[in-house]
Scaffold this active site. Sequence first.
Site, PDB file in Angstrom:
ATOM      1  N   GLU A   1       9.987  76.844  44.583  1.00 25.37           N
ATOM      2  CA  GLU A   1      10.548  76.795  45.874  1.00 25.37           C
ATOM      3  C   GLU A   1      11.645  75.576  45.647  1.00 25.37           C
ATOM      4  O   GLU A   1      11.424  74.743  45.011  1.00 25.37           O
ATOM      5  CB  GLU A   1       9.873  76.690  47.105  1.00 25.37           C
ATOM      6  CG  GLU A   1       8.916  77.845  47.369  1.00 25.37           C
ATOM      7  CD  GLU A   1       8.249  77.867  48.636  1.00 25.37           C
ATOM      8  OE1 GLU A   1       7.672  78.565  48.955  1.00 25.37           O
ATOM      9  OE2 GLU A   1       7.800  76.716  48.825  1.00 25.37           O
TER      10      GLU A   1
ATOM     11  N   CYS B   1      16.790  69.810  46.959  1.00 22.85           N
ATOM     12  CA  CYS B   1      15.483  69.228  46.582  1.00 22.85           C
ATOM     13  C   CYS B   1      14.853  70.185  45.680  1.00 22.85           C
ATOM     14  O   CYS B   1      14.585  71.659  46.124  1.00 22.85           O
ATOM     15  CB  CYS B   1      14.426  69.069  47.736  1.00 22.85           C
ATOM     16  SG  CYS B   1      12.852  68.514  47.424  1.00 22.85           S
TER      17      CYS B   1
ATOM     18  N   CYS C   1       1.339  72.286  40.306  1.00 22.49           N
ATOM     19  CA  CYS C   1       1.449  70.847  40.091  1.00 22.49           C
ATOM     20  C   CYS C   1       0.025  70.283  39.285  1.00 22.49           C
ATOM     21  O   CYS C   1      -0.913  71.226  39.815  1.00 22.49           O
ATOM     22  CB  CYS C   1       1.708  69.779  41.239  1.00 22.49           C
ATOM     23  SG  CYS C   1       1.925  68.186  40.782  1.00 22.49           S
TER      24      CYS C   1
ATOM     25  N   CYS D   1      -2.442  65.202  44.734  1.00 20.01           N
ATOM     26  CA  CYS D   1      -2.317  64.464  45.846  1.00 20.01           C
ATOM     27  C   CYS D   1      -2.888  65.441  47.196  1.00 20.01           C
ATOM     28  O   CYS D   1      -2.380  66.527  47.367  1.00 20.01           O
ATOM     29  CB  CYS D   1      -0.852  64.422  46.153  1.00 20.01           C
ATOM     30  SG  CYS D   1      -0.001  63.359  44.872  1.00 20.01           S
TER      31      CYS D   1
ATOM     32  N   CYS E   1      -0.804  67.227  49.850  1.00 19.41           N
ATOM     33  CA  CYS E   1       0.449  67.966  49.467  1.00 19.41           C
ATOM     34  C   CYS E   1       0.070  69.368  49.254  1.00 19.41           C
ATOM     35  O   CYS E   1      -1.007  69.718  48.750  1.00 19.41           O
ATOM     36  CB  CYS E   1       0.681  67.434  48.199  1.00 19.41           C
ATOM     37  SG  CYS E   1       2.271  68.395  47.442  1.00 19.41           S
TER      38      CYS E   1
ATOM     39  N   CYS F   1       9.067  68.087  53.669  1.00 19.91           N
ATOM     40  CA  CYS F   1       8.213  67.282  52.425  1.00 19.91           C
ATOM     41  C   CYS F   1       6.814  67.650  52.400  1.00 19.91           C
ATOM     42  O   CYS F   1       6.148  67.604  53.318  1.00 19.91           O
ATOM     43  CB  CYS F   1       8.514  65.627  52.372  1.00 19.91           C
ATOM     44  SG  CYS F   1       9.917  65.295  51.906  1.00 19.91           S
TER      45      CYS F   1
END
Length: 346
Positions: A94, A107, A114, A118, A121, A339
Amino acid sequence: MEVKKKDIRALTKEQLREFFVKQGDKAFRGNQVYEWLWQKSAYSFEDMTNISLETRQMLEANFVINHIKVDQMQRSADGTIKNAVRLHDDLIVESVLIPTATRTTACVSSQVGCSLDCRFCATSRLKRMRNLNPDEIYDQVVAIDNESRLYHNRPLSNIVFMGMGEPLMNYNNVLKAIDKITSAEGLGMSPKRIVVSTSGVPKMIRKMADDKVKFKLAVSLHSAIDEIRTSIMPFNATFPLNDLREALQYWYAATKNRITYEYVVWDKINDKRKDAEALVEFCKFAPSKVNLIEYNPIDDGEFQQANSKAIDMYVSVLEAHNITVTVRRSRGKDIDAACGQLANKS
Ligand code: SF4
């Protein structure tokens, strides 16, 4: 047996020129095709209208153009746009267009999923499938530039590598993409308008300094206390704050660039005065800016935005130490584009 065709955009301009010479054509033909591939973002050989039909057919027989496809575009009430981008192997990433009064920011993602973990997230819940190629990163930027022109009547002005993935874990491809974005043969954007945001991989921050990169660096810090940071960003156990600070000192000594920290204040996690004071202590070795980012819960769990009193406390502690601080409101919440929310849900 079917021969697997090569992605033509993996070739440099020089390699393309050599290819045409080997075909008995002029090297100049390589320049023309290169321009179609990068400046004009051609999706197919058919689009290359100043190239003869015979040459286009020859290219078709030898190569593919693995262009991304925007599978789905969602528009938020606040003007934010989120693209679900399909890659040539059907994986999805995305990217987001964030318009404000003065700028339009892309962005972009650097990895599918990933490798870091985290806990706040949404992307961390997707296993890392692979790194994005330079052209897949570049294409995301081009798609958003086109949308910016179409829906906001202005070209893209800034880029942040804050989408899916840790950009410094895909450093070489990110660098190649930025080279293309900033080159006159690509989009010709200034590197000063590009921010690579990292969770803090000390070795790679040093490498960036050694490579004398011209783009800006931001660090997603979220806590300057090891115990707390490790509890929310478990890889901090491998790259503790002291190592991160030493790498940032190295970066600052080499670049003299102010360091930006991205920071979310969560209720009952890092909302105390001691947390703000630890942040001041961590930052003070170099000119710094702290962006306090509004958080968008990804579920009903332990990560909830702290109240405004805690944010005000951070602002006053940072300002008392002459550290620039901005409070950033999140955009695109209604389409899960804010975010930490990118998780291929669309
Ligand atoms: S915040 Fe960034 S580095 Fe951390 S898991 Fe999410 S995408 Fe990866």
